[in-house]
Design a protein around this motif. Structure first.
Motif, PDB file in Angstrom:
ATOM      1  N   ALA A 163       0.847  -1.197   0.000  1.00 31.89           N
ATOM      2  CA  ALA A 163       0.000   0.000   0.000  1.00 31.89           C
ATOM      3  C   ALA A 163       0.876   1.237   0.000  1.00 31.89           C
ATOM      4  N   SER A 164       0.480   2.218  -0.781  1.00 30.16           N
ATOM      5  CA  SER A 164       1.119   3.533  -0.743  1.00 30.16           C
ATOM      6  C   SER A 164       0.009   4.571  -0.729  1.00 30.16           C
ATOM      7  N   VAL A 165       0.376   5.792  -0.393  1.00 29.53           N
ATOM      8  CA  VAL A 165      -0.647   6.815  -0.188  1.00 29.53           C
ATOM      9  C   VAL A 165      -0.409   8.012  -1.100  1.00 29.53           C
ATOM     10  N   ASN A 166      -1.467   8.432  -1.786  1.00 27.66           N
ATOM     11  CA  ASN A 166      -1.475   9.714  -2.477  1.00 27.66           C
ATOM     12  C   ASN A 166      -2.285  10.677  -1.641  1.00 27.66           C
ATOM     13  N   VAL A 167      -1.688  11.734  -1.201  1.00 32.81           N
ATOM     14  CA  VAL A 167      -2.392  12.693  -0.360  1.00 32.81           C
ATOM     15  C   VAL A 167      -2.930  13.807  -1.242  1.00 32.81           C
ATOM     16  N   THR A 168      -4.227  13.914  -1.306  1.00 34.82           N
ATOM     17  CA  THR A 168      -4.832  14.875  -2.207  1.00 34.82           C
ATOM     18  C   THR A 168      -4.705  16.290  -1.672  1.00 34.82           C
ATOM     19  N   ASN A 169      -4.409  17.229  -2.592  1.00 37.64           N
ATOM     20  CA  ASN A 169      -4.294  18.656  -2.288  1.00 37.64           C
ATOM     21  C   ASN A 169      -3.185  18.967  -1.293  1.00 37.64           C
ATOM     22  N   GLU A 171       9.961  11.047   4.863  1.00 38.57           N
ATOM     23  CA  GLU A 171      10.900  10.736   5.932  1.00 38.57           C
ATOM     24  C   GLU A 171      10.211   9.895   7.015  1.00 38.57           C
ATOM     25  N   TRP A 172       8.967  10.243   7.345  1.00 36.41           N
ATOM     26  CA  TRP A 172       8.198   9.492   8.354  1.00 36.41           C
ATOM     27  C   TRP A 172       8.036   8.037   7.912  1.00 36.41           C
ATOM     28  N   ARG A 173       7.756   7.823   6.613  1.00 33.32           N
ATOM     29  CA  ARG A 173       7.578   6.455   6.121  1.00 33.32           C
ATOM     30  C   ARG A 173       8.888   5.673   6.148  1.00 33.32           C
ATOM     31  N   ARG A 174      10.002   6.341   5.860  1.00 31.55           N
ATOM     32  CA  ARG A 174      11.305   5.666   5.945  1.00 31.55           C
ATOM     33  C   ARG A 174      11.561   5.188   7.376  1.00 31.55           C
ATOM     34  N   ILE A 175      11.192   6.030   8.344  1.00 31.56           N
ATOM     35  CA  ILE A 175      11.377   5.667   9.752  1.00 31.56           C
ATOM     36  C   ILE A 175      10.437   4.530  10.121  1.00 31.56           C
ATOM     37  N   GLU A 176       9.166   4.685   9.737  1.00 31.55           N
ATOM     38  CA  GLU A 176       8.132   3.721  10.112  1.00 31.55           C
ATOM     39  C   GLU A 176       8.409   2.338   9.514  1.00 31.55           C
ATOM     40  N   ARG A 177       9.007   2.319   8.321  1.00 31.70           N
ATOM     41  CA  ARG A 177       9.312   1.046   7.663  1.00 31.70           C
ATOM     42  C   ARG A 177      10.606   0.417   8.171  1.00 31.70           C
ATOM     43  N   GLY A 178      11.351   1.162   8.998  1.00 34.12           N
ATOM     44  CA  GLY A 178      12.607   0.636   9.516  1.00 34.12           C
ATOM     45  C   GLY A 178      13.768   0.789   8.555  1.00 34.12           C
ATOM     46  N   ASP A 179      13.640   1.695   7.565  1.00 36.52           N
ATOM     47  CA  ASP A 179      14.723   1.898   6.590  1.00 36.52           C
ATOM     48  C   ASP A 179      15.893   2.670   7.189  1.00 36.52           C
ATOM     49  N   VAL A 180      15.665   3.396   8.292  1.00 32.70           N
ATOM     50  CA  VAL A 180      16.721   4.212   8.909  1.00 32.70           C
ATOM     51  C   VAL A 180      16.813   3.880  10.389  1.00 32.70           C
ATOM     52  N   LYS A 181      17.981   4.141  10.954  1.00 30.12           N
ATOM     53  CA  LYS A 181      18.218   3.844  12.370  1.00 30.12           C
ATOM     54  C   LYS A 181      18.409   5.121  13.209  1.00 30.12           C
ATOM     55  N   ILE A 182      18.694   6.249  12.558  1.00 28.22           N
ATOM     56  CA  ILE A 182      18.975   7.492  13.298  1.00 28.22           C
ATOM     57  C   ILE A 182      17.990   8.563  12.833  1.00 28.22           C
ATOM     58  N   VAL A 183      17.313   9.203  13.765  1.00 25.04           N
ATOM     59  CA  VAL A 183      16.403  10.304  13.428  1.00 25.04           C
ATOM     60  C   VAL A 183      16.898  11.581  14.106  1.00 25.04           C
ATOM     61  N   VAL A 184      17.105  12.629  13.297  1.00 26.36           N
ATOM     62  CA  VAL A 184      17.500  13.937  13.815  1.00 26.36           C
ATOM     63  C   VAL A 184      16.364  14.905  13.533  1.00 26.36           C
ATOM     64  N   GLY A 185      15.997  15.704  14.512  1.00 26.40           N
ATOM     65  CA  GLY A 185      14.926  16.648  14.237  1.00 26.40           C
ATOM     66  C   GLY A 185      14.653  17.577  15.394  1.00 26.40           C
ATOM     67  N   ALA A 186      13.753  18.516  15.138  1.00 25.88           N
ATOM     68  CA  ALA A 186      13.341  19.477  16.154  1.00 25.88           C
ATOM     69  C   ALA A 186      12.195  18.874  16.969  1.00 25.88           C
ATOM     70  N   ARG A 187      11.482  19.733  17.683  1.00 20.93           N
ATOM     71  CA  ARG A 187      10.503  19.313  18.698  1.00 20.93           C
ATOM     72  C   ARG A 187       9.606  18.140  18.281  1.00 20.93           C
ATOM     73  N   SER A 188       8.945  18.246  17.136  1.00 18.36           N
ATOM     74  CA  SER A 188       7.957  17.228  16.754  1.00 18.36           C
ATOM     75  C   SER A 188       8.592  15.878  16.427  1.00 18.36           C
ATOM     76  N   ALA A 189       9.924  15.852  16.205  1.00 19.33           N
ATOM     77  CA  ALA A 189      10.601  14.584  15.909  1.00 19.33           C
ATOM     78  C   ALA A 189      10.571  13.638  17.100  1.00 19.33           C
ATOM     79  N   VAL A 190      10.214  14.159  18.280  1.00 19.34           N
ATOM     80  CA  VAL A 190      10.153  13.306  19.461  1.00 19.34           C
ATOM     81  C   VAL A 190       9.097  12.209  19.290  1.00 19.34           C
ATOM     82  N   PHE A 191       8.166  12.397  18.331  1.00 21.47           N
ATOM     83  CA  PHE A 191       7.134  11.387  18.070  1.00 21.47           C
ATOM     84  C   PHE A 191       7.532  10.442  16.936  1.00 21.47           C
TER      85      PHE A 191
END
Length: 805
Positions: free
Chosen positions: A166-172, A361-381
């Motif tokens: 499954a993949s997602v097309n986000v409209t608008n 980027e969220w999908r790469r993380i969610e799928r386990g494609d990456v091991k390190i996440v760098v980000g500002a406040r909202s990256a805590v989720f």
């Protein structure tokens, strides 16, 4: 064994009444498909709403004939894992927020928008599935309302078996970005016959055909294919006509740093203090125990290298790392440092990304494609599993606190996630918040100290200049004689300077010299800031903008004058004082365009400018070896604010910006211009004395019953009518006083320092108490009562506010 039949669902209706999950019946055909963390379509009242499944039950005490059924699944797999679902429950209670708001905050915007889900066959499926559900196609648009529950269950099973994806097309909003690719034919006999039939002169076709025969059935992106074999578009089209290969669209993940050349680096040799800090963190990681560390290291002491080597240790154990920085300005630099060690295993999350980039980027993380996440406040989720280490750099920064609902602090969530996974959490800072330092003193956090600059560099000498004397001797200026001379000296030596003024714009306000009238924003009743680049007056709170007046609206005089200063005015003055200097101005007005901040910093790092002028966004994290002078043009901008944090913020800002100087072999120097040279925040910053400041500020906090000795909650109410706001808040104060004991301090109600904002009037009540959760039940009841208010009053409860403005 009884099958689960009921789902606990948080519905997309933001009121306190819907904070508790509603029970829905899971249709029998969906029982194998529904999982916690999925989004579903459910009936609610007379409409259909989206909801999150937060739990499953086999039984219920409710009357089943009165329960409603789930209509459809909006996901085939959960978008939130068990940990994040638990976190959402904790956070809703902790921040007095709606749980649906918390759940949606955890997801990228793309998953909050309307979207189209594409289902694609990637392995053998039954002819019935291909013909009846996929209509003979390889991919279809997933529309839940057009499928029966049996088909949805079939699709869920096929995805678990990796036969469809499954993949997602986000409209608008954000759409999955695609690029042209070619699928090679896999029929060896057909391709061999084609090779034999080729004319000897068709050399390029021969080269293409031989490549295809070496990579049967593979899919190659056009750009990559043409880099491998030098064939033209015409040759590829001929191959398509001859059925050697077929065209197709494949997903292209958006990489926010694809344009950046990042050179790989290796670990540096640590000094004794750095190695000791690393050993403690690694030991905690290996013991698989929760341990918060406060890494208190002076500016330039090599905290980042400790972070990176601790992350490498965890990475080598095949665990993931969450790395938080306080704001977008610091993210590109930190991403470069991390990517130079971990390469493509690094993902980045922050609000400066487009919706599409953030979603990818969220999908790469969610799928386990990456091991390190760098980000500002909202990256805590970030939807990481198997987290082994969490790092919160510059932990004292107020930008970790979300000022809108839900009002979470990313530092606190990092600690919650650390305890959940039983791992070390490293809070790093040269100037830790008093709350964190006090916890370290009580043994709640383990204190690790770095007292020496890495590489043998020395802390810069700091001189404090009394601007009262400077302005008494001459005309109004932003530059003392000493600072002008030092800037000229750096220009001659080919070295760089950083100038900070924590106020953007040209002038603080405009005033009529005859009658004293100051133009104010009609929405907020605040004096507007003058911006010469756009020739407008702007309100920095609501965005209201109007032309600079030529005559006074009050008395008709044309004696309009500009008062105060801002970065724009300083830039103009610099052009007069040092016409040969190349200046980069960095503030909110010049960094609105995406990527502009990173480009400016790269330009400065490449020595394409002599002076970097900016607001507090330049005070942290910047590491340029040729910066030998830092000038603070007005150290008092935050000292006069009506907030008990004012002295702490001033000390932190001065210490941080001072740390930008002399970070390499060249000695650094700092000049701090102030009208309050004797203030203890400035005196201790001059001496680089955090411990001295900590002791004095803690004494001030103790005498005033402030944090960390007391917990603080701000209750804020607003209404379009000032009298109505005041009346309601007086009633709330009476209600509170009748229900709490004398140990709880209640201040107010009173108008907020900025009493009118966007045409609403604001009042506040401040509560101070000794035990963190002793007021929770009462405040939740207050929130529930406010929900039922019909008079337009808006109530907000903020635990540990970072500002009282």
């Amino acid at each position: 064994m009884t099958k689960l039949q009921y789902a606990q669902i948080i519905v997309d209706v933001p009121t306190m009444q819907t904070n508790q999950p509603y029970t829905y019946v899971i249709p029998e055909s969906m029982i194998e498909s529904v999982r916690p963390g999925m989004r579903v379509d459910v009936p609610f009242g007379h409409r259909h709403v989206m909801g999150f499944v937060v739990g499953l039950r086999a039984t219920t005490d409710l009357e089943t004939n009165k329960l409603r059924h789930i209509n459809n699944l909006l996901d085939l797999t959960p978008v939130l894992n068990t940990e994040l679902l638990n976190l959402s429950d904790y956070l809703a209670q902790e921040t007095f927020a709606f749980r649906i708001s918390v759940l949606q905050t955890m997801l990228p915007n793309a998953l909050r928008a309307s979207y189209e889900r594409i289902l694609k066959i990637i392995d053998e499926v039954d002819d019935d599935v291909r013909d009846r559900i996929f209509k003979g196609l390889d991919e279809i648009l997933y529309q839940a309302r057009e499928l029966n529950v049996r088909d949805i269950a079939t699709l869920t099973k096929l995805q678990r078996e990796h036969k469809i994806e499954a993949s997602v097309n986000v409209t608008n909003r954000s759409k999955i970005k695609t690029q042209l690719a070619y699928q090679f034919n896999g029929d060896v006999e057909f391709l061999e016959n084609e090779r034999q039939d080729l004319r000897p002169t068709a050399k390029k076709q021969f080269e293409l055909l031989m490549f295809i025969m070496g990579h049967l059935e593979e899919v190659w992106v056009k750009k990559t294919l043409q880099e491998m074999i030098s064939v033209s578009d015409a040759t590829l089209n001929q191959g398509v006509e001859k059925k050697w290969l077929s065209k197709k669209k494949v997903e292209q993940l958006r990489d926010p740093f694809s344009m950046n050349d990042i050179i790989p680096t290796t670990a540096l040799t640590l000094n004794e203090e750095q190695q000791n800090a690393l050993n403690h963190i690694v030991a905690s990681s290996d013991a698989q125990q929760y341990q918060p560390f406060l890494l208190e290291g002076i500016t330039g002491s090599g905290k980042t290298e400790v972070y990176l080597q601790a992350a490498q240790h965890v990475f080598d154990q095949e665990k993931t790392v969450l790395f938080l920085v306080p704001e977008i300005a610091l993210t590109p630099q930190m991403v470069r440092r991390v990517k130079s060690r971990f390469g493509a295993q690094t993902a980045v999350l922050h609000s400066g990304l487009s919706d599409g980039e953030r979603y990818d980027e969220w999908r790469r993380i969610e799928r386990g494609d990456v091991k390190i996440v760098v980000g500002a406040r909202s990256a805590v989720f970030a939807p990481l599993d198997n987290i082994g280490l969490i790092i919160v750099d510059e932990e004292h920064e107020t930008t970790y606190k979300q000022t809108d609902n839900p009002r979470y602090n990313a530092r606190d969530i990092a600690l919650w996630r650390g305890e959940y996974y039983q791992i070390p959490v490293v809070l790093g800072s040269a100037t830790p918040s008093l709350e964190s330092r006090a916890r370290a003193q009580r043994g709640v956090y383990e204190l690790l100290r770095l007292t020496e600059r890495a590489g043998g560099a020395k802390l810069p000498a700091v001189d404090v200049i009394d601007m009262k004397a400077t302005l008494a001797d001459g005309p109004e200026t932003n530059f003392s004689e000493q600072l002008k001379n030092k800037l000229q000296d750096r220009l001659k030596r080919g070295e760089q300077s950083v100038l900070m003024l924590n106020r953007r714009g040209f002038s603080s306000f405009v005033m009529c010299r005859d009658c004293g009238f100051v133009p104010r924003d009609p929405n907020c009743n605040l004096a507007m800031t003058l911006h010469m680049d756009s020739h407008t007056l702007k309100c920095h709170y609501c965005g209201h903008e109007e032309p600079i007046p030529v005559v006074c609206a009050n008395c008709g005089s044309n004696r309009i004058r500009y008062y105060g200063t801002g970065t724009e005015k300083v830039e103009t003055e610099l052009a007069t004082l040092l016409p040969e200097a190349r200046v980069i101005r960095m503030d909110q007005d010049t960094t609105r365009k995406k990527g502009s901040m990173d480009k400016m910093l790269q330009k400065f790092g490449n020595h394409e400018a002599d002076i970097l002028l900016g607001t507090q966004m330049i005070a942290k994290g910047l590491d340029f070896p040729d910066v030998t002078l830092v000038g603070v043009l007005n150290a008092d901008t935050s000292l006069g604010l009506p907030d008990f944090h004012a002295s702490e913020r001033t000390f932190q800002l001065l210490t941080q910006v001072s740390g930008r100087a002399g970070r390499a072999k060249k000695a650094g120097e700092v000049l701090v211009q102030t009208f309050n040279p004797q203030h203890y925040a400035i005196v201790y910053a001059k001496q680089h004395d955090y411990e001295g400041f900590y002791q004095q500020e803690m004494a001030v906090r103790h005498a005033g019953n402030y944090a960390p000795y007391y917990y603080t909650v701000q209750i804020q109410a607003s209404h379009v009518t000032e009298n109505e706001t005041a009346k309601q808040m007086i009633q709330i104060a009476r209600w509170l006083r009748s229900r709490v004991d004398d140990k709880v301090i209640i201040l107010g109600p009173s108008p907020k320092p900025i009493a009118k904002l966007r045409n609403r009037y604001y009042f506040q009540i401040i509560l101070k108490f000794k035990h963190r959760h002793e007021m929770d039940v009462l405040l939740t009841e207050l929130q529930n009562r406010a929900q039922k208010s019909k008079n337009g009053l808006q109530l907000m409860i903020d635990r540990e506010p970072v500002s009282f403005m």
